[in-house]
Design a protein around this motif. Structure first.
Motif, short mmCIF file in Angstrom:
data_model
loop_
_atom_site.label_atom_id
_atom_site.label_comp_id
_atom_site.label_asym_id
_atom_site.label_seq_id
_atom_site.Cartn_x
_atom_site.Cartn_y
_atom_site.Cartn_z
N GLY A 127 -19.38 33.79 3.52
CA GLY A 127 -19.14 34.28 4.88
C GLY A 127 -17.71 34.68 5.21
N ALA A 128 -16.78 34.53 4.26
CA ALA A 128 -15.40 34.95 4.55
C ALA A 128 -15.30 36.46 4.43
CB ALA A 128 -14.43 34.29 3.58
N LYS A 129 -14.31 37.06 5.07
CA LYS A 129 -14.14 38.51 4.97
C LYS A 129 -12.97 38.85 4.06
CE LYS A 129 -11.56 39.05 9.36
NZ LYS A 129 -10.26 38.70 8.83
N ALA A 130 -13.00 40.08 3.52
CA ALA A 130 -11.90 40.54 2.67
C ALA A 130 -10.61 40.54 3.48
CB ALA A 130 -12.19 41.96 2.17
N ARG A 131 -9.52 40.18 2.84
CA ARG A 131 -8.28 40.17 3.60
C ARG A 131 -7.14 40.79 2.83
NH1 ARG A 131 -7.89 33.80 4.16
NH2 ARG A 131 -10.10 34.02 3.88
N LYS A 132 -6.24 41.42 3.59
CA LYS A 132 -5.11 42.10 3.01
C LYS A 132 -4.25 41.10 2.23
CE LYS A 132 -1.39 45.33 4.20
NZ LYS A 132 -1.70 46.27 3.11
N GLY A 133 -3.75 41.52 1.08
CA GLY A 133 -2.90 40.65 0.26
C GLY A 133 -3.71 40.02 -0.85
N ILE A 134 -4.96 39.70 -0.54
CA ILE A 134 -5.81 39.11 -1.57
C ILE A 134 -6.74 40.15 -2.17
CG2 ILE A 134 -7.57 37.37 -2.06
CD1 ILE A 134 -6.34 35.73 0.24
N GLU A 135 -7.41 40.90 -1.29
CA GLU A 135 -8.43 41.84 -1.77
C GLU A 135 -7.92 43.26 -1.97
OE1 GLU A 135 -11.45 40.92 -2.69
OE2 GLU A 135 -10.92 38.87 -2.18
N PHE A 136 -6.88 43.63 -1.24
CA PHE A 136 -6.39 45.01 -1.33
C PHE A 136 -4.94 45.08 -0.94
CE2 PHE A 136 -8.41 44.24 2.72
CZ PHE A 136 -7.50 44.71 3.64
N PHE A 184 -9.79 55.88 -10.45
CA PHE A 184 -10.98 56.69 -10.21
C PHE A 184 -11.63 56.21 -8.92
CE2 PHE A 184 -11.71 59.14 -14.17
CZ PHE A 184 -10.66 58.64 -14.91
N VAL A 185 -12.28 57.11 -8.23
CA VAL A 185 -13.05 56.81 -7.01
C VAL A 185 -12.15 56.39 -5.84
CG1 VAL A 185 -15.00 55.55 -6.01
CG2 VAL A 185 -15.03 56.15 -8.44
N LYS A 186 -11.19 55.50 -6.11
CA LYS A 186 -10.31 55.02 -5.03
C LYS A 186 -9.46 56.18 -4.48
CE LYS A 186 -10.03 50.31 -6.84
NZ LYS A 186 -9.26 49.36 -7.66
N ALA A 187 -9.45 56.32 -3.17
CA ALA A 187 -8.64 57.34 -2.51
C ALA A 187 -7.25 56.77 -2.24
CB ALA A 187 -9.31 57.76 -1.21
N PRO A 188 -6.26 57.66 -2.05
CA PRO A 188 -4.90 57.16 -1.78
C PRO A 188 -4.88 56.28 -0.54
CG PRO A 188 -4.86 59.52 -2.25
CD PRO A 188 -6.31 59.13 -2.11
N LEU A 189 -4.36 55.07 -0.71
CA LEU A 189 -4.29 54.09 0.39
C LEU A 189 -3.09 53.20 0.10
CD1 LEU A 189 -7.78 52.42 1.06
CD2 LEU A 189 -6.28 53.52 2.73
N ALA A 190 -2.43 52.74 1.14
CA ALA A 190 -1.25 51.88 0.93
C ALA A 190 -1.70 50.45 0.65
CB ALA A 190 -0.33 51.94 2.13
N THR A 191 -2.46 50.28 -0.44
CA THR A 191 -2.86 48.92 -0.82
C THR A 191 -1.64 48.16 -1.33
OG1 THR A 191 -3.35 49.69 -3.04
CG2 THR A 191 -5.19 49.61 -1.49
N GLY A 192 -1.76 46.86 -1.37
CA GLY A 192 -0.65 46.03 -1.83
C GLY A 192 -0.17 46.43 -3.21
N GLU A 193 -1.12 46.68 -4.12
CA GLU A 193 -0.74 47.01 -5.49
C GLU A 193 -0.02 48.35 -5.56
OE1 GLU A 193 -3.68 46.26 -4.31
OE2 GLU A 193 -5.34 47.31 -5.27
N VAL A 194 -0.44 49.30 -4.73
CA VAL A 194 0.18 50.63 -4.74
C VAL A 194 1.60 50.55 -4.16
CG1 VAL A 194 0.07 52.92 -3.66
CG2 VAL A 194 -1.97 51.94 -4.74
N VAL A 195 1.74 49.81 -3.08
CA VAL A 195 3.06 49.67 -2.44
C VAL A 195 4.04 48.97 -3.39
CG1 VAL A 195 4.32 48.54 -0.56
CG2 VAL A 195 2.16 49.73 -0.09
N VAL A 221 -1.63 56.71 -9.57
CA VAL A 221 -2.23 57.85 -8.87
C VAL A 221 -3.65 57.47 -8.47
CG1 VAL A 221 -2.87 60.28 -9.00
CG2 VAL A 221 -0.90 59.44 -10.32
N SER A 222 -3.89 57.44 -7.18
CA SER A 222 -5.25 57.19 -6.68
C SER A 222 -5.92 58.54 -6.55
CB SER A 222 -5.18 56.48 -5.32
OG SER A 222 -4.35 55.34 -5.40
N ALA A 223 -6.77 58.84 -7.52
CA ALA A 223 -7.24 60.22 -7.67
C ALA A 223 -8.66 60.42 -7.15
CB ALA A 223 -7.18 60.62 -9.15
N GLY A 224 -9.21 59.40 -6.50
CA GLY A 224 -10.60 59.51 -6.03
C GLY A 224 -10.72 59.98 -4.60
N LYS A 225 -11.97 59.95 -4.14
CA LYS A 225 -12.30 60.44 -2.80
C LYS A 225 -12.85 59.31 -1.93
CE LYS A 225 -11.46 64.86 -3.38
NZ LYS A 225 -10.46 65.51 -2.53
#
Lengths: 175, 175
Positions: free
Chosen positions: B166-175, B42-53, B65-69
């Motif tokens: 102060g750290a930023k979100a990073r690919k592999g860990i957060e998405f 829900f809410v999440k739009a289609p994106l090639a996140t780690g979990e989806v890939v 299915v990422s069915a959000g907008k």
């Protein structure tokens, strides 16, 4: 992964469900991001659990090693010394995971609480690991030295549990 | 899976990290146990996140299915009505997942908190689903009707979070 980035240390602890499960979810996500992942299971003996079977489909990027001897019970099964040797071997596997971007020490907190491995050894592994390596440590009762050392700690708090209501563990959900 | 077994309803909620992650870990485990799994985001739009890939490598047993907008923000992007329509479509996907053994309604609690879908509709889906289907609902702020209906509830409690430092979100860990 950007080699210049520093890995972080995450702890999933608490009495609730979802600690090892979240670690496997993190492993799945990391593989999708192109990372190499090693999951080392402390205490748990090799078993064709759902997560182990499915993880094989994500090889070679995801590797799972169940390095334990199973239930720790005094007076039956492997001796505490055998369990401790298995835990030390498990930690050695983590130390030798040089090219892994994510290493999961599954149930290491349980091994720590039973004295199978010392918290100083685990902290030394964290200190000496390649800086880019992210590490996840799971299990109830994480020692405070580990909580202090971690960048991120989530406590899985049990709000409601069916086993308290008489249901039994079932394949697919629990293992 | 033993068709005679009854599925259960699990909720992963709270402010801490690991809710969706645990749901994906549960999906991985279930696939390994031979289950068919549908994850509807829900809410999440289609994106090639780690979990989806990575999940694509577990197809066809695991379908995501990422069915959000995407982000729900007033005054910019899709209107609330468009978000609500997407949430209703997402719930329809769950209703039509008849042969799935596990259905994950990822971030449905967020959709509920924004009023994109009503708690009565979600409860009705739970009531009308095939009895053997296990359902996991994730997201912070699960409404109390859902907590009451669930067999198992884990609250992911944030003990320590690097983004606060102060750290930023990073690919592999957060998405």
């Amino acid at each position: 992964m950007d080699q210049a980035e520093r890995g972080i240390v995450m702890v999933f602890t608490g009495e609730g469900k979802g600690k090892s499960t979240a670690a496997f979810g993190a492993a799945l996500r990391a593989v999708g991001a192109g990372w190499k992942v090693l999951v080392v299971q402390f205490v748990k003996a090799p078993l064709a659990t759902g997560e182990v079977v499915a993880a094989a489909r994500l090889a070679p990027e995801l590797r799972v090693v169940s390095a334990g001897k199973g239930f720790v019970r005094e007076g039956t099964g492997p001796s505490l010394e055998e369990h401790a040797r298995a835990a030390r071997d498990a930690l050695d596997l983590c130390r030798n995971a040089g090219d892994a971007d994510l290493v999961v020490l599954d149930e290491v907190n349980f091994a720590l609480s039973k004295g199978l491995v010392g918290v100083a050894e685990v902290l030394r592994f964290l200190d000496e690991r390649p800086p880019r390596m992210t590490v996840i440590l799971t299990g109830r009762g994480a020692p405070k030295e580990l909580l202090e050392r971690a960048d991120l700690v989530t406590e899985m708090r049990e709000v409601k549990h069916p086993f308290r209501q008489g249901a039994k563990a079932r394949k697919g959900i629990e293992f």
